[in-house]
Design a protein around this motif. Sequence first.
Motif, PDB file in Angstrom:
ATOM      1  N   LEU A   1       0.829  -1.200   0.000  1.00 24.88           N
ATOM      2  CA  LEU A   1       0.000   0.000   0.000  1.00 24.88           C
ATOM      3  C   LEU A   1       0.865   1.252   0.000  1.00 24.88           C
ATOM      4  O   LEU A   1       0.559   2.225  -0.703  1.00 24.88           O
ATOM      5  CB  LEU A   1      -0.923  -0.010   1.224  1.00 24.88           C
ATOM      6  CG  LEU A   1      -1.794   1.232   1.425  1.00 24.88           C
ATOM      7  CD1 LEU A   1      -2.672   1.481   0.205  1.00 24.88           C
ATOM      8  CD2 LEU A   1      -2.662   1.072   2.678  1.00 24.88           C
TER       9      LEU A   1
ATOM     10  N   SER B   1       0.479   3.486  -3.350  1.00 26.94           N
ATOM     11  CA  SER B   1      -0.176   4.783  -3.142  1.00 26.94           C
ATOM     12  C   SER B   1       0.760   5.934  -3.485  1.00 26.94           C
ATOM     13  O   SER B   1       0.316   6.963  -4.012  1.00 26.94           O
ATOM     14  CB  SER B   1      -0.648   4.909  -1.698  1.00 26.94           C
ATOM     15  OG  SER B   1       0.432   4.827  -0.786  1.00 26.94           O
TER      16      SER B   1
ATOM     17  N   SER C   1      -0.317   8.490  -6.366  1.00 28.22           N
ATOM     18  CA  SER C   1      -0.415   9.913  -6.034  1.00 28.22           C
ATOM     19  C   SER C   1       0.532  10.738  -6.897  1.00 28.22           C
ATOM     20  O   SER C   1       0.199  11.861  -7.299  1.00 28.22           O
ATOM     21  CB  SER C   1      -0.092  10.125  -4.552  1.00 28.22           C
ATOM     22  OG  SER C   1      -0.980   9.395  -3.733  1.00 28.22           O
TER      23      SER C   1
ATOM     24  N   ALA D   1       1.478   8.659   0.838  1.00 24.09           N
ATOM     25  CA  ALA D   1       1.454   7.254   1.263  1.00 24.09           C
ATOM     26  C   ALA D   1       0.898   7.125   2.676  1.00 24.09           C
ATOM     27  O   ALA D   1       0.157   6.180   2.983  1.00 24.09           O
ATOM     28  CB  ALA D   1       2.859   6.666   1.190  1.00 24.09           C
TER      29      ALA D   1
ATOM     30  N   ALA E   1      -2.809   7.412   2.581  1.00 25.44           N
ATOM     31  CA  ALA E   1      -3.414   6.178   2.073  1.00 25.44           C
ATOM     32  C   ALA E   1      -3.548   5.143   3.185  1.00 25.44           C
ATOM     33  O   ALA E   1      -4.580   4.472   3.301  1.00 25.44           O
ATOM     34  CB  ALA E   1      -2.565   5.618   0.929  1.00 25.44           C
TER      35      ALA E   1
ATOM     36  N   GLY F   1      -3.720  10.099  -2.446  1.00 26.81           N
ATOM     37  CA  GLY F   1      -3.387   8.992  -1.561  1.00 26.81           C
ATOM     38  C   GLY F   1      -4.591   8.511  -0.780  1.00 26.81           C
ATOM     39  O   GLY F   1      -4.778   7.306  -0.572  1.00 26.81           O
TER      40      GLY F   1
ATOM     41  N   PHE G   1      -6.740   6.442  -3.043  1.00 26.67           N
ATOM     42  CA  PHE G   1      -6.151   5.121  -3.282  1.00 26.67           C
ATOM     43  C   PHE G   1      -6.322   4.215  -2.071  1.00 26.67           C
ATOM     44  O   PHE G   1      -6.588   3.017  -2.215  1.00 26.67           O
ATOM     45  CB  PHE G   1      -4.664   5.244  -3.622  1.00 26.67           C
ATOM     46  CG  PHE G   1      -4.062   3.944  -4.055  1.00 26.67           C
ATOM     47  CD1 PHE G   1      -4.120   3.548  -5.377  1.00 26.67           C
ATOM     48  CD2 PHE G   1      -3.443   3.103  -3.138  1.00 26.67           C
ATOM     49  CE1 PHE G   1      -3.573   2.331  -5.786  1.00 26.67           C
ATOM     50  CE2 PHE G   1      -2.900   1.888  -3.538  1.00 26.67           C
ATOM     51  CZ  PHE G   1      -2.970   1.503  -4.862  1.00 26.67           C
ATOM     52  N   GLY G   2      -6.168   4.767  -0.867  1.00 24.82           N
ATOM     53  CA  GLY G   2      -6.368   3.964   0.337  1.00 24.82           C
ATOM     54  C   GLY G   2      -7.780   3.412   0.419  1.00 24.82           C
ATOM     55  O   GLY G   2      -7.993   2.255   0.809  1.00 24.82           O
TER      56      GLY G   2
END
Length: 287
Positions: free
Chosen positions: A104, A108, A112, A135, A138, A191, A194-195
């Motif tokens: 992750l 991420s 990003s 990150a 995320a 981010g 994406f998380g």
Amino acid sequence: MNILDDLKLQYRLGGIAMRVIYWNIACFLISLVFFYQYSVGQFAFPGWLALSSDPEVFLFKPWTFLTYAFFHDGFLHLLFNMMVLNFASSLFLTFFTQKQYLGLYILSAVFSGIVFVLTYYFLNYSASIVGASAAIMAILVATTTYQPLMNVRLLLIGNVKLWHITAVILILDLMQLRLGNMGGHISHLAGAVFGFIFIKLLQNGTDLSIVISRTLDFFTNLFRKSPATPFRTVHKNYKKPTEKPISRIVTKDKTQQQIDEILDKISQSGYDCLTKEEKEFLFKAGK
């Protein structure tokens, strides 16, 4: 045990979250030596480390979509990010594996970075960014998506819901979007998105972190030396085994049992709860 040995032991036993924090700190110290301009009091990161929105730069330096996520533009920038990373990491690793954590973090950061360069390209802006904030966001949003009602105890505030903390951070990013550091805030929000996507796909049976895990395993096996197998004479011994090897096995079992007990103590109360003797024992056992 001196401080250096203590740090080595924490790095060895602290898991992937502790290692990522150490990597960020190490990169900051390196940047202080090579990229900090003491005459003007600011960093000057080269184009092969920072992520630039200029296509003529990032197209020929694709690794910058990852390297930017390990460097920071100042001590306070690093300190705040590492505090939030440590907080978010402890929550994330309560529910997910270390491989999913690293996957992750890397994915991420790349996602990003792509959002950042595309946004700036269409807005006809030019800038570069560094920092692990995307990150970290995320990881925080991923945990919040999975357990939004988790109670978190904050100093001077008390118990609050995890989603309250995440919502405040996201609102602050949105409010500052058109102010200074617009590129940084864009990457933060990317981010976060994406998380959220990472957890939703994981709940539906798709683990994106497998891409990173398999890639790292491939390169690890590629550069790992195969053990040498020279010719040797085989001699069969039909004598009755003596008691000596048995005693060594027992000693090994007792040592392993003591290691397991100390590791259980770390998992329950943290590394700082260990006594000096226990730390020294683990350090010697890990050599």
